[in-house]
Design an enzyme around this catalytic site. Structure first.
Site, mmCIF file in Angstrom:
data_model
loop_
_atom_site.group_PDB
_atom_site.id
_atom_site.type_symbol
_atom_site.label_atom_id
_atom_site.label_comp_id
_atom_site.label_asym_id
_atom_site.label_seq_id
_atom_site.Cartn_x
_atom_site.Cartn_y
_atom_site.Cartn_z
ATOM 1 N N GLY A 20 -6.787 -39.723 -66.107
ATOM 2 C CA GLY A 20 -6.688 -40.960 -64.983
ATOM 3 C C GLY A 20 -8.105 -41.456 -64.448
ATOM 4 O O GLY A 20 -7.923 -42.988 -64.526
ATOM 5 N N ARG A 43 -12.628 -54.150 -65.660
ATOM 6 C CA ARG A 43 -11.984 -53.309 -64.326
ATOM 7 C C ARG A 43 -12.620 -52.182 -64.373
ATOM 8 O O ARG A 43 -12.187 -50.763 -64.033
ATOM 9 C CB ARG A 43 -10.671 -53.028 -64.267
ATOM 10 C CG ARG A 43 -9.845 -54.240 -64.214
ATOM 11 C CD ARG A 43 -8.088 -54.070 -63.405
ATOM 12 N NE ARG A 43 -7.568 -55.585 -63.604
ATOM 13 C CZ ARG A 43 -7.712 -55.936 -62.346
ATOM 14 N NH1 ARG A 43 -6.866 -54.984 -61.050
ATOM 15 N NH2 ARG A 43 -6.830 -57.156 -62.028
ATOM 16 N N VAL A 88 -4.492 -36.436 -70.099
ATOM 17 C CA VAL A 88 -5.000 -35.354 -69.943
ATOM 18 C C VAL A 88 -5.273 -35.558 -68.930
ATOM 19 O O VAL A 88 -6.201 -36.939 -67.743
ATOM 20 C CB VAL A 88 -6.281 -35.008 -70.662
ATOM 21 C CG1 VAL A 88 -5.983 -34.274 -71.947
ATOM 22 C CG2 VAL A 88 -7.489 -36.436 -70.956
ATOM 23 N N ASP A 204 -5.573 -28.098 -57.937
ATOM 24 C CA ASP A 204 -5.079 -27.820 -56.714
ATOM 25 C C ASP A 204 -3.763 -26.964 -56.744
ATOM 26 O O ASP A 204 -3.007 -27.390 -57.345
ATOM 27 C CB ASP A 204 -5.053 -29.239 -55.373
ATOM 28 C CG ASP A 204 -4.419 -30.014 -56.052
ATOM 29 O OD1 ASP A 204 -4.693 -31.232 -56.420
ATOM 30 O OD2 ASP A 204 -2.951 -30.023 -55.229
#
Ligand code: HPA
Length: 234
Positions: A20, A43, A88, A204
């Protein structure tokens, strides 16, 4: 070139790792690949091609969420002939026993995203699945690399922040973790008949409220990257 990827035909390998975070794409290219060239800066969604164990591999940032990932996955496939895409990424654990750094293989991805209904209408609840071939390969590579993995369902949420999703119920049904992209990736894989897989590191845990510190992030993510690359080059 395509609308969002400023590459020429042949610049992108047939197999692509899709983190990401574009800076993680840079990290993978700089630390794991040889003979690297950068093919995209549009971008700041960086894309690189190099070799891993002598095999050509590309790594491309996708951005966060199904809408952003869908743009990059679609253009990689339609405009550059990519045949395998391995996401990933990170995920928030929903099962209390998941530790920070655990590596997950998403067998399928449930979602609250509207992309499934937009594709199939109300009558059908399509089940977005990973490529069985890539999943088996990743499982086998994990054994060879001695990286423990857990395989199962994950939840691709449309919102990072929400008060509506019942994480406890998802966990009761065996959903391992929450992230924001895999259902879109698997849907696109099914649409275009290309192999897709998501390899996720628990960053997390929503039950235990544990979070990865910087050191843990670095080492744990390296396991995922080594596994993804080993799977990619078979
Ligand atoms: N929620 C959604 N996406 C995530 C999370 C989370 O807790 N952790 C990492 N990606």
């Amino acid at each position: 070139m395509s609308t969002h990827i400023d590459a020429k035909q042949g610049d992108i390998a047939e197999v692509v790792l899709l983190p990401g975070d574009p800076l993680r794409a840079k990290f993978i290219a700089e630390n794991f690949l040889a003979n690297v060239t950068q093919y995209n800066t549009v971008r700041n969604m960086f894309g690189y091609t190099g070799t891993y164990q002598g095999v050509r591999v590309s790594v491309q940032g996708s951005g966060m969420g199904i809408p952003s990932l869908s743009i990059y996955a679609t253009e990689l496939i339609q405009d550059f002939g990519v045949k395998k895409i391995i996401r990933v990424g990170t995920a928030g654990g929903l099962l209390p026993e998941l530790e920070i750094g655990d590596v997950l293989l998403a067998e399928g991805a449930s979602t609250d995203s509207n992309v499934l209904q937009a594709t199939f209408g109300q009558a059908i609840s399509f089940a977005p699945l990973a490529s069985f071939e890539l999943l088996c390969q990743a499982h086998q590579s994990a054994k060879q690399l001695d990286i423990p993995v857990r395989v199962g369902n994950i939840f691709a949420a449309d919102r990072f922040y929400n008060d509506e999703i019942d994480n406890h119920k998802l966990a009761q049904y065996g959903v391992m973790a929450v992230e924001m992209e895999s259902a879109g990736l698997f849907l696109i894989g099914a649409k275009y008949h290309v192999q897709t897989l998501s390899i996720l590191t628990v960053s997390d845990n929503l039950v235990t409220q544990k979070y990865a510190d910087a050191k843990m992030r670095e080492t744990a993510f390296q396991d995922m990257m080594r596994l993804a690359l080993a799977t990619a080059v078979v």
